[in-house]
Design a protein around this motif. Sequence first.
Motif, short mmCIF file in Angstrom:
data_model
loop_
_atom_site.label_atom_id
_atom_site.label_comp_id
_atom_site.label_asym_id
_atom_site.label_seq_id
_atom_site.Cartn_x
_atom_site.Cartn_y
_atom_site.Cartn_z
N LEU A 35 28.66 48.88 22.66
CA LEU A 35 27.38 49.02 22.93
C LEU A 35 26.83 47.73 22.40
N LEU A 36 26.27 47.11 23.33
CA LEU A 36 25.70 45.88 22.90
C LEU A 36 24.14 45.64 23.51
N PRO A 37 23.34 44.87 22.77
CA PRO A 37 21.87 44.86 23.35
C PRO A 37 21.64 44.50 24.88
N GLU A 38 22.46 43.61 25.24
CA GLU A 38 22.51 43.05 26.63
C GLU A 38 23.87 43.06 27.27
N PRO A 39 24.11 43.23 28.48
CA PRO A 39 25.26 42.92 29.13
C PRO A 39 25.76 41.69 28.75
N PRO A 40 27.19 41.39 28.44
CA PRO A 40 27.46 40.15 28.46
C PRO A 40 27.51 39.14 29.46
N ASP A 41 27.44 38.13 29.58
CA ASP A 41 27.72 37.06 30.64
C ASP A 41 29.14 36.91 31.06
N THR A 42 29.96 37.48 31.79
CA THR A 42 31.27 37.22 31.73
C THR A 42 31.42 37.06 33.47
N THR A 43 32.44 36.20 33.88
CA THR A 43 33.07 36.21 35.29
C THR A 43 34.32 36.98 35.35
N ALA A 44 34.59 37.14 36.30
CA ALA A 44 35.83 37.84 36.94
C ALA A 44 37.07 37.03 36.56
N PRO A 45 38.18 37.46 35.93
CA PRO A 45 39.26 36.58 35.92
C PRO A 45 39.65 35.99 37.07
N ALA A 46 40.41 35.02 37.20
CA ALA A 46 40.80 34.32 38.10
C ALA A 46 42.00 35.01 38.84
N THR A 47 41.86 35.26 40.20
CA THR A 47 42.71 35.95 40.75
C THR A 47 44.40 35.74 40.36
N GLY A 48 44.66 34.44 40.12
CA GLY A 48 45.82 33.81 39.81
C GLY A 48 46.47 34.46 38.64
N ASP A 49 45.49 34.46 37.64
CA ASP A 49 46.01 35.02 36.52
C ASP A 49 46.50 36.62 36.57
N VAL A 50 45.62 37.27 37.40
CA VAL A 50 46.02 38.67 37.64
C VAL A 50 47.46 38.79 38.28
N GLU A 51 47.52 37.85 39.01
CA GLU A 51 49.00 37.71 40.03
C GLU A 51 50.20 37.44 39.36
N ILE A 52 49.96 36.30 38.14
CA ILE A 52 51.00 36.03 37.25
C ILE A 52 51.45 37.15 36.34
N ARG A 53 50.46 37.87 35.79
CA ARG A 53 50.40 39.01 34.96
C ARG A 53 51.29 40.08 35.58
N GLU A 54 51.07 40.36 36.97
CA GLU A 54 51.60 41.54 37.59
C GLU A 54 53.03 40.85 37.94
N GLU A 55 53.29 39.79 38.23
CA GLU A 55 54.68 39.18 38.65
C GLU A 55 55.58 39.31 37.40
N LEU A 56 54.91 39.04 36.04
CA LEU A 56 55.66 38.94 35.01
C LEU A 56 56.18 40.63 34.49
N ARG A 57 54.96 41.54 34.64
CA ARG A 57 55.35 42.89 34.26
C ARG A 57 56.36 43.40 35.25
N ALA A 58 56.35 42.99 36.49
CA ALA A 58 57.34 43.46 37.43
C ALA A 58 58.76 42.99 37.15
N ALA A 59 58.72 41.69 36.73
CA ALA A 59 60.18 41.16 36.34
C ALA A 59 60.59 41.74 35.22
N LEU A 60 59.75 42.11 34.07
CA LEU A 60 59.93 42.46 32.79
C LEU A 60 60.71 43.99 33.07
N GLU A 61 60.26 44.76 33.96
CA GLU A 61 60.47 45.83 34.31
C GLU A 61 62.04 46.18 34.70
N GLN A 62 62.54 44.90 35.31
CA GLN A 62 63.89 44.82 35.73
C GLN A 62 64.88 44.61 34.87
N LEU A 63 64.29 44.32 33.35
CA LEU A 63 65.40 43.97 32.41
C LEU A 63 65.67 44.80 31.51
#
Length: 126
Positions: A35-63
């Motif tokens: 609950l905030l008085p106004e919506p925060p000014d945020t931008t969408a995360p860079a798609t590269g960060d999400v892709e890297i995070r998903e690659e890392l998650r997939a690699a960790l699942e193989q360990l």
Amino acid sequence: MAPRAGADNLDAYVQRILVRKHLDERRLGWSRVRLLPEPPDTTAPATGDVEIREELRAALEQLPRAQRTVLVLRFACDLSVGDVAAVMRCSPSNVKSHTARGLAALRHLYDVERVSSSDSTHGRKR
């Protein structure tokens, strides 16, 4: 009233209480409502960060589970070798071994992915 057996180590007892209370609150749906008085000014995360995070998650699942657990506790949770050994109930040398093997496996997985992705983009086969 006699104190509980777990109260011998007061710091560990209080830490366990705080962790359990935090987890209980996180399980409630209201924990995701902000609950905030106004919506925060945020931008969408860079798609590269999400892709890297998903690659890392997939690699960790193989360990193996122990290597994955050690890597997450050491690098994501920033615990020391001794702390990870205490959590996993094993020796510090075992934690170091799992860390080295897990990192080597991740490096190998990333090299394999990088080679296969560059081959598919260039149309080459090996």
